[in-house]
Enzyme design. Structure first.
Site, short mmCIF file in Angstrom:
data_model
loop_
_atom_site.label_atom_id
_atom_site.label_comp_id
_atom_site.label_asym_id
_atom_site.label_seq_id
_atom_site.Cartn_x
_atom_site.Cartn_y
_atom_site.Cartn_z
N ASP A 47 0.85 -1.19 0.00
CA ASP A 47 0.00 0.00 0.00
C ASP A 47 0.88 1.24 0.00
O ASP A 47 1.60 1.50 0.96
CB ASP A 47 -0.89 0.00 1.25
CG ASP A 47 -1.83 1.18 1.26
OD1 ASP A 47 -2.83 1.13 0.53
OD2 ASP A 47 -1.56 2.17 1.99
N HIS A 90 -7.51 9.40 -2.33
CA HIS A 90 -6.94 9.30 -0.98
C HIS A 90 -7.84 9.95 0.08
O HIS A 90 -8.02 9.41 1.16
CB HIS A 90 -5.56 9.97 -0.98
CG HIS A 90 -4.66 9.52 0.12
ND1 HIS A 90 -3.30 9.48 -0.02
CD2 HIS A 90 -4.90 9.10 1.38
CE1 HIS A 90 -2.75 9.04 1.11
NE2 HIS A 90 -3.70 8.81 1.97
#
Ligand SMILES: NC(=O)c1ccc[n+]([C@@H]2O[C@H](COP(=O)([O-])OP(=O)(O)OC[C@H]3O[C@@H](n4cnc5c(N)ncnc54)[C@H](OP(=O)(O)O)[C@@H]3O)[C@@H](O)[C@H]2O)c1
Length: 318
Positions: free
Chosen positions: A49, A117
């Site tokens: 990630d 995000h």
């Protein structure tokens, strides 16, 4: 080491590893990033990630190239790579170029999952954290999501999703989305259990990935309060496990995937040793009673007193 299971996504075809390695550190991207990633690949981690904000796309790309060169993996397709669009590129015309730049940093042709995000935007060229209030802008969900769908069409990513999105914001997105998000990556751990958000996402076919599954950063810049929980420490002691393993096992038993960060060899290993045993119903009942308090507040990325240009209530995850 137990093999990391995969979790099928709503189309029943695509899947993602139940455990991934997080790469966000404070300060961002220390020199230990690349060796830690290589070690994680050796241990069996397959999901990584990253995000433009974390500045770890480049060291991750270098680690993947080296893992291929030395034969730790035989093909890039053995990995699941997630990256994220930062707020300053959350403008419709900047989304595809932002992902193309991430691909160059990562030295790959495609990623597996691209996430928005944060549910907000900021002035172009301000890729930093926290975001100053003068730079913050509301997110044009419809057109930014269309650009995320373009990333899919162009084959730059296999899946698209969101991060830090509340049900209210996902409802807005779904009004116009042609492809609903596959994933919502949110803060989740025993002290922020996200019960309502998880129910909502399940109903909509959106898979939840937990970030900060052991409560987030712990180090000289900030203390992880969850580590002092008596409930978790008592269960850990009785079971001969660590505090972190109790957190990770609890998150895993909720049916979500998780990304946990460590750049330390021993803790990387420890953080995979929760897949072959179970917490009992009684232990889960005790954990469900831990007082709830989230770490991440929108206010923490937007310091200052001035009024926001959007409704902060939309960001609550209850
Ligand atoms: N989408 C978003 O907005 C968002 C937000 C935050 C995080 N994330 C992602 O999620 C990942 C994980 O979240 P996180 O980094 O916030 O928190 P986390 O994984 O819950 O915790 C990381 C912290 O715990 C320490 N640690 C790791 N394993 C440990 C263990 N077994 N025992 C004791 N301490 C341990 C780490 O230090 P050492 O490295 O020294 O072990 C680090 O300080 C991030 O790295 C990032 O990739 C996404």
């Amino acid at each position: 080491m137990a093999k990391i299971p995969e979790i099928r996504l709503r189309d029943g075809v695509r899947a993602m590893p139940a455990v991934g390695m997080g790469t966000a550190d404070m300060p961002f991207a220390p020199a230990s990033t690349k060796p830690a990633i290589l070690h994680a690949i050796e241990l069996g981690y397959r999901h990584f990630d990253t995000a433009t904000l974390y500045e770890t796309e480049q060291p991750l790309g270098e680690a993947i190239a080296e893992a291929l060169r030395i034969g730790l993996i035989s093909s890039r397709s053995e990995l699941f790579i997630t990256s994220k669009l930062w707020c300053d590129s959350a403008h419709p015309q900047l989304v595809v170029p932002a992902l193309q730049k991430s691909l160059r940093n990562l030295q790959v042709d495609y990623i597996d999952l691209y996430l928005i995000h944060m549910p907000m935007s900021s002035r172009q060229g301000t890729c930093r954290f926290p975001i100053s209030r003068e730079d913050a802008l509301p997110l044009d969900i419809k057109s930014v999501w269309e650009a995320m769908e373009d990333c899919l069409k162009l084959g730059l990513t296999n899946l698209i999703g969101v991060s830090n999105f509340s049900p209210c914001l996902i409802d807005k997105l779904l009004l116009t989305a042609k492809v609903p998000p596959f994933v919502n990556q949110v803060e989740m751990h025993p002290a922020w259990q996200q019960v309502k958000l998880r129910e909502y996402c399940k109903e909509k076919g959106i898979h939840v990935t937990a970030y900060s599954p052991i409560g987030g950063y712990n180090g000289p810049l900030l203390k992880n309060q969850l580590m002092d929980s008596d409930v978790l420490n008592d269960i850990a002691k009785a079971r001969g496990k660590t505090f972190a393993q109790i957190c990770l096992r609890w998150v895993h038993q909720q049916g979500v995937s998780l990304v946990v960060k460590s750049f330390n060899k021993e803790r990387l290993k420890e953080n995979l040793q929760f897949l072959d045993w179970e917490l009992s119903e009684e232990e889960c009942r005790k954990i469900s009673q831990i007082p709830q308090r989230k770490n991440f507040h929108l206010e923490s990325i937007l310091p200052g007193e001035e009024k926001l240009c959007f409704n902060i209530a939309e960001f609550e995850f209850y």
